[in-house]
Design a protein around this motif. Sequence first.
Motif, short mmCIF file in Angstrom:
data_model
loop_
_atom_site.label_atom_id
_atom_site.label_comp_id
_atom_site.label_asym_id
_atom_site.label_seq_id
_atom_site.Cartn_x
_atom_site.Cartn_y
_atom_site.Cartn_z
N GLY A 192 0.82 -1.21 0.00
CA GLY A 192 0.00 0.00 0.00
C GLY A 192 0.85 1.25 0.00
O GLY A 192 2.06 1.20 0.21
N GLY A 193 0.21 2.38 -0.24
CA GLY A 193 0.89 3.67 -0.13
C GLY A 193 0.79 4.20 1.29
O GLY A 193 0.40 3.47 2.20
N PRO A 194 1.17 5.45 1.52
CA PRO A 194 1.17 6.04 2.87
C PRO A 194 -0.19 5.89 3.57
O PRO A 194 -1.21 6.31 3.04
CB PRO A 194 1.48 7.52 2.60
CG PRO A 194 2.24 7.52 1.31
CD PRO A 194 1.68 6.40 0.51
N ALA A 223 4.46 1.54 1.45
CA ALA A 223 5.56 1.99 0.58
C ALA A 223 5.33 3.44 0.18
O ALA A 223 4.21 3.92 0.16
CB ALA A 223 5.62 1.12 -0.68
N GLU A 224 6.42 4.12 -0.13
CA GLU A 224 6.33 5.44 -0.75
C GLU A 224 5.83 5.28 -2.19
O GLU A 224 6.06 4.24 -2.80
CB GLU A 224 7.73 6.08 -0.84
CG GLU A 224 8.42 6.30 0.47
CD GLU A 224 7.99 7.63 1.07
OE1 GLU A 224 8.18 8.65 0.40
OE2 GLU A 224 7.44 7.61 2.18
N TYR A 225 5.24 6.33 -2.73
CA TYR A 225 4.77 6.27 -4.12
C TYR A 225 5.89 6.52 -5.12
O TYR A 225 5.80 7.41 -5.97
CB TYR A 225 3.69 7.33 -4.35
CG TYR A 225 2.32 7.02 -3.79
CD1 TYR A 225 1.72 5.78 -4.00
CD2 TYR A 225 1.62 7.98 -3.06
CE1 TYR A 225 0.44 5.51 -3.50
CE2 TYR A 225 0.34 7.72 -2.57
CZ TYR A 225 -0.24 6.49 -2.79
OH TYR A 225 -1.48 6.23 -2.30
N THR A 226 6.98 5.77 -5.02
CA THR A 226 8.08 5.92 -5.97
C THR A 226 8.59 4.54 -6.37
O THR A 226 8.28 3.54 -5.72
CB THR A 226 9.28 6.68 -5.34
OG1 THR A 226 9.73 5.93 -4.19
CG2 THR A 226 8.89 8.08 -4.89
N ILE A 227 9.39 4.48 -7.44
CA ILE A 227 9.96 3.21 -7.87
C ILE A 227 10.86 2.66 -6.77
O ILE A 227 10.76 1.48 -6.39
CB ILE A 227 10.76 3.40 -9.19
CG1 ILE A 227 9.81 3.80 -10.33
CG2 ILE A 227 11.52 2.12 -9.54
CD1 ILE A 227 10.49 4.00 -11.69
N ILE A 248 0.26 -7.20 -4.89
CA ILE A 248 -0.63 -6.17 -5.41
C ILE A 248 -0.07 -4.83 -4.96
O ILE A 248 0.21 -4.63 -3.76
CB ILE A 248 -2.07 -6.42 -4.92
CG1 ILE A 248 -2.57 -7.71 -5.56
CG2 ILE A 248 -2.98 -5.24 -5.27
CD1 ILE A 248 -3.74 -8.34 -4.85
N CYS A 249 0.14 -3.91 -5.90
CA CYS A 249 0.86 -2.67 -5.61
C CYS A 249 -0.07 -1.48 -5.79
O CYS A 249 -0.80 -1.38 -6.77
CB CYS A 249 2.04 -2.52 -6.56
SG CYS A 249 3.12 -3.95 -6.55
N SER A 250 0.01 -0.55 -4.84
CA SER A 250 -0.96 0.55 -4.79
C SER A 250 -0.69 1.68 -5.80
O SER A 250 -1.44 2.64 -5.83
CB SER A 250 -1.01 1.10 -3.37
OG SER A 250 -2.25 1.69 -3.13
N SER A 251 0.36 1.58 -6.59
CA SER A 251 0.56 2.55 -7.69
C SER A 251 1.45 1.92 -8.74
O SER A 251 2.12 0.91 -8.50
CB SER A 251 1.15 3.87 -7.20
OG SER A 251 2.57 3.82 -7.23
N ASP A 252 1.49 2.56 -9.91
CA ASP A 252 2.30 2.03 -11.00
C ASP A 252 3.80 2.12 -10.69
O ASP A 252 4.57 1.22 -11.02
CB ASP A 252 1.96 2.73 -12.33
CG ASP A 252 1.90 4.24 -12.20
OD1 ASP A 252 2.04 4.75 -11.08
OD2 ASP A 252 1.70 4.91 -13.23
N LEU A 253 4.21 3.22 -10.02
CA LEU A 253 5.64 3.34 -9.70
C LEU A 253 6.04 2.30 -8.66
O LEU A 253 7.11 1.68 -8.77
CB LEU A 253 5.96 4.75 -9.19
CG LEU A 253 5.73 5.89 -10.21
CD1 LEU A 253 6.19 7.22 -9.63
CD2 LEU A 253 6.44 5.62 -11.53
#
Lengths: 344, 344
Positions: A192-194, A223-227, A248-253
């Motif tokens: 997930g993201g923040p 996770a942070e929203y970065t690669i 499953i990842c909360s953003s494309d990066l």
Amino acid sequence: MGEARVTIADLARRLGLSQSAVSYALNGAPGVSETTRERVRAMAREMGWRPSSAARSLRSRRSRAIGVVLTRHAEQLATEPFYYRLIAGLETVLSPRDYSLLLSLTESGPAAHELYRQWSQEQKVDGVVLFDLVTEDSRIALLEELGIPMVLMGEVPNHSAVLHVAGHEDTDSLVVMQHVASLGHENIGFLGGPVALVHEQARRRGMRRAARLTGARLVQCQAEYTIEGGRRAAADLLARHPQLTALICSSDLICLGALQACRAAGLQVPQDISLVSWDDSIPMAVVTPAITALDRDPAGMGKIAARLLVGHLEDGPLGGAPTEVTSSLVIRESTGPLRAPGRT
Amino acid sequence: MGEARVTIADLARRLGLSQSAVSYALNGAPGVSETTRERVRAMAREMGWRPSSAARSLRSRRSRAIGVVLTRHAEQLATEPFYYRLIAGLETVLSPRDYSLLLSLTESGPAAHELYRQWSQEQKVDGVVLFDLVTEDSRIALLEELGIPMVLMGEVPNHSAVLHVAGHEDTDSLVVMQHVASLGHENIGFLGGPVALVHEQARRRGMRRAARLTGARLVQCQAEYTIEGGRRAAADLLARHPQLTALICSSDLICLGALQACRAAGLQVPQDISLVSWDDSIPMAVVTPAITALDRDPAGMGKIAARLLVGHLEDGPLGGAPTEVTSSLVIRESTGPLRAPGRT
């Protein structure tokens, strides 16, 4: 009793509603339920409320600008496709109607407050779009106090914002989870993201619920929203939970980072581990393997937000109720059937 | 003779300079050569020019907003990473200095003119950044007439704009051409963007010059800045010129389209044909094969543009002259040595 002695604030207090809800109801703006509208109007009659002419004239002094304050770093704005698809969606509706977008980046919440106060004093914007909502989001109360109409991208618990673009985190979670479950995966990781963000909390709840419904075992991390943030979080998660066969990842990066972590751990995608991204974008389509991703139609969200806000500002619904945005899962190469242990 | 009888327009006419050049010179703004500054000041003394106090006071009424009008469709804004990196660069400088960015999309030149006039009347912006310059760009004359300071992203022939971020099309062309030439390629295709754009004209000239210098045979064509535009143009070019062994593409999206066209034609990258993109972005790094791309540092360009404009608005250079942006070629998997015919 003089005119304008009863204020919208008085009505709001008596009704237990927010000032903006009362204001929207009295102005015939869309988004308020008919029941609420009737309750507000009845109370307005009962208390002898009349529109203040000063407020009316103030309201006609339009800046024809919609404000967006992003509390993110410029680098994030530069790399995250989700935002620019959303902003492009806003522009699609705003530009033909002669509205500009006033865009500002701030690095903190207090700086955003400062900016809203300044915009209010200088009448720089007719309304704002709020992104990245957090629990007990103090920006909402401030904007109500300043009398700046707002549309929320998402929902805030314990707050009945009249203009908001509803999230679909529950349905989205289930769609994603059912896809991996249908491929035989039972041990799922969610990056997930923040967690401060309301939509991330909703995704975590949605994922837990979806795991119960499908009988999957779920581990979650942040996770942070970065690669780089995705790479680190995935590396850590895989080391601690080697049983995982789908991430499953909360953003494309985050997902691009997770792909790097899988490779570094010697895992093949999708033969050893499946990957899903919560955001679709050009990188998801062109990377190898191409990533299965949830297209949540950010441009569509932006269009709805702009239509709601412009409709409210111009005192009436704008060409019918805005269409709901629906997500669709774009299945690509990064998800595949669970490989039975020892079958290699 | 009353005050302000001699105007900046008079000075400009006499000197054969643009009004903004004269204005910048008189205000001590950066970017004007010392020779020009002295010439302007001498003429101002000779003609008895004095600053108009009305203009001075007008100038102090700051909106603290910088305007950007993009004459592109929202979909292009949503997909083209170059713009986002550039806008993020602008924001990096503007936000800490309390400037907002007023962003608007228009579908045509006339609509952009309309918007600038409106912004001028309503004092909505302190200055603007001009993108996508075309030959004889009528926006420049309009903005001079309206007295709105501007910084140009690029250079316009026959116009000596004081504030502009210089292009490096000549050097960039040579760097790209030398890279493919050093791999043995002699038949090069260039898929340029719309020729109406000044920077595209400069690239075509730069590529021709670079071809002469390296002894390469060059064919050029025009493509839209989209994946589909790149695919179509590349398919056509490859069909008409089967001798080509390297394609240079004027944007990352054009290059993704060219990759599709190569695959459709049964060509392997880089074994049969090498690909280079003029813009670097995340898709270039993650696609297979990863694409050799020119990183022109769009965020850096945005920072310089913002520093120049803010420096001008605040009547003096801002912390030293802005650093020049330099491009760097990021060599990845999409370029390789020429495979000699029959060596397969």
